[in-house]
Design a protein around this motif. Sequence first.
Motif, PDB file in Angstrom:
ATOM      1  N   GLY A 202      14.018   7.408 -16.225  1.00 13.05           N
ATOM      2  CA  GLY A 202      13.042   8.499 -16.239  1.00 13.05           C
ATOM      3  C   GLY A 202      12.927   9.101 -17.624  1.00 13.05           C
ATOM      4  O   GLY A 202      13.928   9.210 -18.344  1.00 13.05           O
TER       5      GLY A 202
ATOM      6  N   ILE B 270       0.968  10.654 -12.209  1.00 12.49           N
ATOM      7  CA  ILE B 270       1.943  10.990 -13.268  1.00 12.49           C
ATOM      8  C   ILE B 270       3.142  10.044 -13.323  1.00 12.49           C
ATOM      9  O   ILE B 270       3.901  10.090 -14.283  1.00 12.49           O
ATOM     10  CB  ILE B 270       2.435  12.465 -13.175  1.00 12.49           C
ATOM     11  CG1 ILE B 270       3.226  12.712 -11.880  1.00 12.49           C
ATOM     12  CG2 ILE B 270       1.280  13.459 -13.316  1.00 12.49           C
ATOM     13  CD1 ILE B 270       4.377  13.661 -12.093  1.00 12.49           C
ATOM     14  N   VAL B 271       3.329   9.222 -12.294  1.00 13.16           N
ATOM     15  CA  VAL B 271       4.431   8.233 -12.357  1.00 13.16           C
ATOM     16  C   VAL B 271       3.849   6.981 -13.011  1.00 13.16           C
ATOM     17  O   VAL B 271       3.136   6.212 -12.379  1.00 13.16           O
ATOM     18  CB  VAL B 271       4.992   7.940 -10.952  1.00 13.16           C
ATOM     19  CG1 VAL B 271       6.081   6.867 -11.015  1.00 13.16           C
ATOM     20  CG2 VAL B 271       5.567   9.216 -10.333  1.00 13.16           C
ATOM     21  N   ARG B 272       4.098   6.843 -14.291  1.00 14.35           N
ATOM     22  CA  ARG B 272       3.393   5.800 -15.061  1.00 14.35           C
ATOM     23  C   ARG B 272       4.343   5.131 -16.042  1.00 14.35           C
ATOM     24  O   ARG B 272       4.976   5.800 -16.871  1.00 14.35           O
ATOM     25  CB  ARG B 272       2.216   6.452 -15.790  1.00 14.35           C
ATOM     26  CG  ARG B 272       1.322   5.439 -16.464  1.00 14.35           C
ATOM     27  CD  ARG B 272      -0.021   6.075 -16.761  1.00 14.35           C
ATOM     28  NE  ARG B 272      -0.593   5.556 -17.969  1.00 14.35           N
ATOM     29  CZ  ARG B 272      -1.571   6.125 -18.654  1.00 14.35           C
ATOM     30  NH1 ARG B 272      -2.102   7.272 -18.228  1.00 14.35           N
ATOM     31  NH2 ARG B 272      -2.030   5.559 -19.738  1.00 14.35           N
TER      32      ARG B 272
ATOM     33  N   VAL C  85       2.260  17.988 -17.796  1.00 16.47           N
ATOM     34  CA  VAL C  85       3.681  17.980 -17.425  1.00 16.47           C
ATOM     35  C   VAL C  85       4.553  17.992 -18.681  1.00 16.47           C
ATOM     36  O   VAL C  85       5.532  18.737 -18.776  1.00 16.47           O
ATOM     37  CB  VAL C  85       4.003  16.752 -16.541  1.00 16.47           C
ATOM     38  CG1 VAL C  85       5.502  16.606 -16.333  1.00 16.47           C
ATOM     39  CG2 VAL C  85       3.298  16.873 -15.195  1.00 16.47           C
ATOM     40  N   LEU C  86       4.166  17.176 -19.668  1.00 18.36           N
ATOM     41  CA  LEU C  86       4.961  17.102 -20.899  1.00 18.36           C
ATOM     42  C   LEU C  86       4.990  18.443 -21.627  1.00 18.36           C
ATOM     43  O   LEU C  86       5.979  18.796 -22.272  1.00 18.36           O
ATOM     44  CB  LEU C  86       4.400  16.023 -21.835  1.00 18.36           C
ATOM     45  CG  LEU C  86       4.606  14.574 -21.373  1.00 18.36           C
ATOM     46  CD1 LEU C  86       3.867  13.611 -22.299  1.00 18.36           C
ATOM     47  CD2 LEU C  86       6.094  14.218 -21.327  1.00 18.36           C
TER      48      LEU C  86
ATOM     49  N   LYS D   8       5.140   5.839 -19.899  1.00 17.12           N
ATOM     50  CA  LYS D   8       4.815   7.256 -20.180  1.00 17.12           C
ATOM     51  C   LYS D   8       5.854   8.185 -19.570  1.00 17.12           C
ATOM     52  O   LYS D   8       6.342   9.096 -20.228  1.00 17.12           O
ATOM     53  CB  LYS D   8       3.447   7.607 -19.599  1.00 17.12           C
ATOM     54  CG  LYS D   8       2.284   6.941 -20.289  1.00 17.12           C
ATOM     55  CD  LYS D   8       1.516   7.965 -21.096  1.00 17.12           C
ATOM     56  CE  LYS D   8       0.273   7.368 -21.708  1.00 17.12           C
ATOM     57  NZ  LYS D   8      -0.257   8.246 -22.760  1.00 17.12           N
ATOM     58  N   THR D   9       6.139   7.986 -18.282  1.00 15.41           N
ATOM     59  CA  THR D   9       7.078   8.894 -17.616  1.00 15.41           C
ATOM     60  C   THR D   9       8.323   8.165 -17.097  1.00 15.41           C
ATOM     61  O   THR D   9       9.269   8.792 -16.664  1.00 15.41           O
ATOM     62  CB  THR D   9       6.400   9.677 -16.471  1.00 15.41           C
ATOM     63  OG1 THR D   9       5.857   8.745 -15.523  1.00 15.41           O
ATOM     64  CG2 THR D   9       5.286  10.561 -17.003  1.00 15.41           C
TER      65      THR D   9
ATOM     66  N   LEU E  33      11.167  12.142 -18.226  1.00 17.09           N
ATOM     67  CA  LEU E  33      10.682  13.534 -18.170  1.00 17.09           C
ATOM     68  C   LEU E  33      11.809  14.572 -18.093  1.00 17.09           C
ATOM     69  O   LEU E  33      11.576  15.682 -17.611  1.00 17.09           O
ATOM     70  CB  LEU E  33       9.766  13.743 -16.951  1.00 17.09           C
ATOM     71  CG  LEU E  33       8.372  13.144 -17.014  1.00 17.09           C
ATOM     72  CD1 LEU E  33       7.616  13.433 -15.716  1.00 17.09           C
ATOM     73  CD2 LEU E  33       7.575  13.691 -18.201  1.00 17.09           C
TER      74      LEU E  33
ATOM     75  N   ILE F 199      -0.428  13.973 -17.165  1.00 15.23           N
ATOM     76  CA  ILE F 199       0.885  13.742 -17.796  1.00 15.23           C
ATOM     77  C   ILE F 199       1.061  14.695 -18.989  1.00 15.23           C
ATOM     78  O   ILE F 199       2.144  15.264 -19.185  1.00 15.23           O
ATOM     79  CB  ILE F 199       1.046  12.260 -18.212  1.00 15.23           C
ATOM     80  CG1 ILE F 199       1.212  11.397 -16.965  1.00 15.23           C
ATOM     81  CG2 ILE F 199       2.244  12.079 -19.153  1.00 15.23           C
ATOM     82  CD1 ILE F 199       1.186   9.896 -17.216  1.00 15.23           C
TER      83      ILE F 199
ATOM     84  N   VAL G 100      11.478   9.804 -12.380  1.00 16.31           N
ATOM     85  CA  VAL G 100      10.863  10.063 -13.686  1.00 16.31           C
ATOM     86  C   VAL G 100      11.722  11.012 -14.538  1.00 16.31           C
ATOM     87  O   VAL G 100      11.255  11.548 -15.546  1.00 16.31           O
ATOM     88  CB  VAL G 100       9.405  10.592 -13.556  1.00 16.31           C
ATOM     89  CG1 VAL G 100       8.478   9.494 -13.063  1.00 16.31           C
ATOM     90  CG2 VAL G 100       9.334  11.824 -12.656  1.00 16.31           C
TER      91      VAL G 100
END
Length: 199
Positions: free
Chosen positions: A125, A109-111, A81-82, A114-115, A127, A78, A165
Amino acid sequence: MKLLQIDSSARAGSVTRRLTAKFAEEWKSNHPTGELIHRDLSTTRLPLITDDWSAARVDPSALSPSQRNYLATSDALIEEVLAADIIVIGAPMYNFAIPSLLKAWIDQIVRVGKTFSYGSNGPQGLLGNRKVVVITARGGAYEKGTPNESFDFQEPYLRHIFGFVGLTDVAFIHAENQLRDAAVPSLAAATEQIARVAA
Ligand SMILES: Cc1cc2nc3c(=O)[nH]c(=O)nc-3n(C[C@H](O)[C@H](O)[C@H](O)COP(=O)(O)O)c2cc1C
């Protein structure tokens, strides 16, 4: 600017690996000071979702050492990605869908919290503001408007999960017919599209 390049093909001589590398090369020449991060999923230890995944719903301050350890891969992926402004993903078609390595990455990453989060208007989403370019390779062809379109479980799924996300700016480049006579012109068309998108 940071580009995250993700590869998920099992094959060393892969079409998608060649095309994501081409994208990264074009992007680098257009962004000389840009940073490239390469995540090769074939050499990444990707935990499967097990009962331990419930740790993702625990307040971070209350996590046990083993829960922290279980979530460490998810945390790291994650973060990547961020940190990225643009993400290019190589996605071979396997059995009309995506490789299990790419699905395992998505599962990490789908959490929640967080995302994506749940609010009064349902899921949201987290992100946004990142561009995603998905480069696929397929043995056959699944063009829109053809009878084969309904067999494409790659693009609709990836559009949906990325949208979930918050990644709604998603472009697809398909190198189709890679196991047919039309492989060379299809590859040339995808390469030409890459040059345009990477610019
Ligand atoms: C396990 C496996 C399943 C595949 N399933 C499909 C499929 O359902 N449809 C298709 O058009 N091509 C299929 N192919 C062909 C690949 O999509 C094609 O060879 C593509 O180039 C693979 O990407 P890569 O070169 O980056 O590894 C499959 C290949 C493999 C190895």
